[in-house]
Design an enzyme around this catalytic site. Structure first.
Site, PDB file in Angstrom:
ATOM      1  N   ASP A 173       0.653  -1.382   0.137  1.00 25.10           N
ATOM      2  CA  ASP A 173       0.136  -0.004   0.119  1.00 25.10           C
ATOM      3  C   ASP A 173       0.917   1.260  -0.026  1.00 25.10           C
ATOM      4  O   ASP A 173       1.895   1.141   0.102  1.00 25.10           O
ATOM      5  CB  ASP A 173      -0.829  -0.050   1.128  1.00 25.10           C
ATOM      6  CG  ASP A 173      -1.910   0.905   0.960  1.00 25.10           C
ATOM      7  OD1 ASP A 173      -2.205   1.436   0.066  1.00 25.10           O
ATOM      8  OD2 ASP A 173      -3.066   0.831   1.923  1.00 25.10           O
ATOM      9  N   HIS A 316      -9.915  -1.596  -7.797  1.00 26.17           N
ATOM     10  CA  HIS A 316      -9.737  -0.717  -6.630  1.00 26.17           C
ATOM     11  C   HIS A 316      -9.081   0.372  -7.197  1.00 26.17           C
ATOM     12  O   HIS A 316      -9.521   1.622  -6.843  1.00 26.17           O
ATOM     13  CB  HIS A 316      -9.040  -1.554  -5.321  1.00 26.17           C
ATOM     14  CG  HIS A 316      -9.180  -0.346  -4.443  1.00 26.17           C
ATOM     15  ND1 HIS A 316      -9.953   0.349  -3.805  1.00 26.17           N
ATOM     16  CD2 HIS A 316      -7.914   0.119  -3.428  1.00 26.17           C
ATOM     17  CE1 HIS A 316      -9.611   1.056  -2.984  1.00 26.17           C
ATOM     18  NE2 HIS A 316      -8.442   0.801  -2.786  1.00 26.17           N
TER      19      HIS A 316
HETATM   20  C1  HEM Z   1      -4.746   2.312  -3.497  1.00 25.77           C
HETATM   21  C2  HEM Z   1      -5.888  -1.046  -0.244  1.00 25.77           C
HETATM   22  C3  HEM Z   1      -9.680   1.650   1.253  1.00 25.77           C
HETATM   23  C4  HEM Z   1      -8.426   5.101  -2.072  1.00 25.77           C
HETATM   24  C5  HEM Z   1      -4.706   1.036  -2.736  1.00 25.77           C
HETATM   25  C6  HEM Z   1      -3.887   0.193  -3.107  1.00 25.77           C
HETATM   26  C7  HEM Z   1      -4.221  -0.902  -2.203  1.00 25.77           C
HETATM   27  C8  HEM Z   1      -5.438  -0.519  -1.543  1.00 25.77           C
HETATM   28  C9  HEM Z   1      -3.338  -2.100  -1.848  1.00 25.77           C
HETATM   29  C10 HEM Z   1      -2.582  -0.021  -4.098  1.00 25.77           C
HETATM   30  C11 HEM Z   1      -1.254   0.721  -3.362  1.00 25.77           C
HETATM   31  C12 HEM Z   1      -1.214   2.184  -4.044  1.00 25.77           C
HETATM   32  O1  HEM Z   1      -1.558   2.634  -4.914  1.00 25.77           O
HETATM   33  O2  HEM Z   1      -1.044   2.834  -2.690  1.00 25.77           O
HETATM   34  C13 HEM Z   1      -7.181  -0.622   0.245  1.00 25.77           C
HETATM   35  C14 HEM Z   1      -7.778  -1.435   1.449  1.00 25.77           C
HETATM   36  C15 HEM Z   1      -8.574  -0.510   1.676  1.00 25.77           C
HETATM   37  C16 HEM Z   1      -8.643   0.653   1.075  1.00 25.77           C
HETATM   38  C17 HEM Z   1      -7.368  -2.959   1.726  1.00 25.77           C
HETATM   39  C18 HEM Z   1     -10.014  -0.901   2.734  1.00 25.77           C
HETATM   40  C19 HEM Z   1      -9.660  -1.779   3.669  1.00 25.77           C
HETATM   41  C20 HEM Z   1      -9.587   2.858   0.378  1.00 25.77           C
HETATM   42  C21 HEM Z   1     -10.519   3.922   0.755  1.00 25.77           C
HETATM   43  C22 HEM Z   1     -10.240   5.117  -0.217  1.00 25.77           C
HETATM   44  C23 HEM Z   1      -9.178   4.372  -1.143  1.00 25.77           C
HETATM   45  C24 HEM Z   1     -11.692   4.086   1.649  1.00 25.77           C
HETATM   46  C25 HEM Z   1     -10.931   6.221  -0.527  1.00 25.77           C
HETATM   47  C26 HEM Z   1     -12.162   6.512  -0.748  1.00 25.77           C
HETATM   48  C27 HEM Z   1      -7.167   4.508  -2.747  1.00 25.77           C
HETATM   49  C28 HEM Z   1      -6.717   5.407  -3.609  1.00 25.77           C
HETATM   50  C29 HEM Z   1      -5.525   4.569  -4.333  1.00 25.77           C
HETATM   51  C30 HEM Z   1      -5.759   3.448  -3.481  1.00 25.77           C
HETATM   52  C31 HEM Z   1      -7.161   6.779  -4.124  1.00 25.77           C
HETATM   53  C32 HEM Z   1      -4.370   5.138  -5.224  1.00 25.77           C
HETATM   54  C33 HEM Z   1      -4.893   4.859  -6.425  1.00 25.77           C
HETATM   55  C34 HEM Z   1      -4.088   5.155  -7.599  1.00 25.77           C
HETATM   56  O3  HEM Z   1      -3.657   6.310  -7.690  1.00 25.77           O
HETATM   57  O4  HEM Z   1      -3.717   4.393  -8.430  1.00 25.77           O
HETATM   58  N1  HEM Z   1      -5.576   0.709  -1.886  1.00 25.77           N
HETATM   59  N2  HEM Z   1      -7.758   0.623  -0.001  1.00 25.77           N
HETATM   60  N3  HEM Z   1      -8.827   3.166  -0.432  1.00 25.77           N
HETATM   61  N4  HEM Z   1      -6.728   3.660  -2.562  1.00 25.77           N
HETATM   62 FE1  HEM Z   1      -7.261   1.969  -1.365  1.00 25.77          FE
END
Ligand code: HEM
Length: 451
Positions: A173, A316
């Site tokens: 992450d 996601h």
């Molecule tokens: C990216 C996990 C909840 C927004 C990611 C990544 C993972 C991840 C593994 C990819 C790594 C990265 O690009 O940094 C999770 C998990 C969640 C969760 C397990 C809940 C338990 C959320 C929530 C939001 C969110 C609630 C916003 C409403 C984002 C965004 C990215 C991201 C904006 C980057 C996307 C990009 O720019 O490519 N998340 N996330 N995530 N997540 Fe989550």
């Protein structure tokens, strides 16, 4: 961007760069005595609050324990700050927003202290070790005495060893964050460059620039969510629905790993499936010059609107940052969350059942809650029609955190050999509640908040 022109000594440290310590405590409290609280904040607590300049200083001694502070709308009122910050969702609070966010109706899954809606403020305390956090907390609560009452606390911790930096499902992450003009010294390949006012209030790019009270300059709205993760249940789902290619060459374990990677849009190593659709490439996952260098578009004959062979529209990272699917409309956030709870035990994996709670203490910063966290949750992750304009008009929910009020969710595009197939999904991530706070500038903490 050519580096820092924002006054980094006036911006709390967690907002633009994150405190990034292995341990972090979220301490929620109610204010009982505003004059006493203000006096203690001004004279005793303030010197411990960590600014951005302290975090980026390369010649300063390391900071053993870091502190950031934020208040919700009732908290500011309690402190006699009656200005309207011009954010309707901040004003109403997250309890009132829960149903709209897609939480199970009536906040049935919320932890009672957050559901009770008595919080006024939160201390975010970060360090390498819990003892230092508790020592500072002890000091603060002793100073504050009866002027506050503890409402709730949540302890976050990085995972350790090979899992350092990975969230509880196992995925790396904290890879993709926007570059903030006026702060970032470089823009990495694939990184979005955004106005500072997408994250900070009352600066260039804030849609309410000039209309908000002057003291909100260099502050930011903090969206907090306690998101429980059901790890053994997630893993079992992947195994039960393991993907298989037409030549049937994938093992069940490989098919499960591929399905998980397609749900996130990245392999557990962080390598984007848009670049490495069928086989992980850990070297790319670990390389900041490569791991964000994609936009879901590819040369002909690839068609971004009909082809999900690389990344599903519902993945996601595609739901939360659609890149070439949709021009950026200022819906970026700065993420500063941390996992909480212990690693999943062997016994839990064996029983395919969660026995102790774990998840993500999610924090995002944005200048408008409804353009940032709330928009990504509601208009993107929860909306089965997003991204529009694709050959399948219903890409489905974000399989990781998209919500449907506790009812069944679905995602399509997850099977590259049968992209029309809808996968029915249980909730692997469940909201335990949260709140919307305002994280003021260093100067605003002194005036008007502690005045
Ligand atoms: C990216 C996990 C909840 C927004 C990611 C990544 C993972 C991840 C593994 C990819 C790594 C990265 O690009 O940094 C999770 C998990 C969640 C969760 C397990 C809940 C338990 C959320 C929530 C939001 C969110 C609630 C916003 C409403 C984002 C965004 C990215 C991201 C904006 C980057 C996307 C990009 O720019 O490519 N998340 N996330 N995530 N997540 Fe989550």
């Amino acid at each position: 961007t050519n580096g820092t022109f924002l006054p980094v000594d006036d911006i709390q440290g967690d907002i633009l760069i994150g405190m990034k310590k292995p341990k972090q405590l979220f301490f929620f409290y109610q204010i009982n005595d505003a004059p006493m609280f203000k006096a203690v904040l001004r004279r005793l607590i303030y010197p411990f609050i960590t600014s951005t300049s302290q975090l980026i200083c390369t010649t300063c001694p390391p900071i053993k324990v870091m502190l950031n502070v934020a208040w919700n709308a009732p908290g500011l009122k309690k402190l006699n700050v009656f200005d309207d910050l011009l954010d309707p969702h901040f004003n109403l609070g997250q309890v009132a927003d829960a149903d709209a966010l897609g939480d199970v109706p009536g906040r049935k899954t919320w932890v009672p202290p957050l559901a009770a809606n008595k919080t006024h403020g939160v201390f975010l305390i970060a360090s390498d070790d819990d003892a230092a956090i508790l020592a500072l907390l002890n000091q603060i609560t002793t100073w504050l005495g009866t002027s506050i009452t503890e409402i709730y606390r949540l302890s976050g911790a990085h995972r350790t060893g090979a899992m350092e930096g990975h969230e509880h499902f196992g995925f790396l992450d904290g890879i993709s964050q926007p570059a903030v003009a006026g702060f970032a010294t470089s823009v990495m390949p694939g990184q979005s460059l955004i106005f500072p006012g997408t994250i900070l209030t009352n600066v260039l790019g804030d849609p309410n620039l000039g209309a908000r009270p002057g003291w909100t300059k260099h502050g930011s709205f903090l969206a907090f969510r306690q998101l429980q993760q059901f790890v053994p249940e997630f893993d079992q789902y992947l195994l039960n629905n393991a993907l298989n290619d037409p030549s049937a060459s994938l093992t069940v374990a490989q098919g499960a790993e591929l399905l998980g990677a397609r749900m996130v849009g990245r392999w557990k190593s962080g390598a984007p499936i848009d670049l490495h659709p069928l086989v992980d490439n850990p070297a790319v996952g670990a390389d900041p010059n490569q791991n964000n260098n994609f936009d879901f578009n590819h040369p002909l004959p690839f068609n971004i609107n009909t082809d999900q062979k690389r990344c599903p529209w519902s993945a996601h990272i595609r739901k939360t940052n659609p890149r070439a699917d949709q021009p950026s409309l200022g819906n970026h956030i700065m993420r500063a969350g941390i996992p909480y709870g212990r690693d999943t035990t062997k016994a839990e994996f064996k029983a395919n059942k969660t026995r102790t709670e774990r998840g993500l203490a999610f924090v995002s910063y944005q200048s408008v809650i409804d353009n940032g966290y709330r928009f990504q949750q509601k208009a993107w992750a929860n909306d089965i029609n997003f991204v529009p304009g694709k050959s399948d008009p219903t890409p489905g929910h974000d399989p990781i955190f998209g919500q449907n009020g506790g009812s069944t969710r679905f995602s399509s595009g997850l099977d590259p050999w049968n992209p029309a197939k809808d996968f029915k999904l249980k909730d692997f991530v469940v909201s335990r509640g949260g709140e919307y706070f305002f994280s003021p500038s260093m100067s605003a903490i002194l005036n008007p908040i502690a005045l």
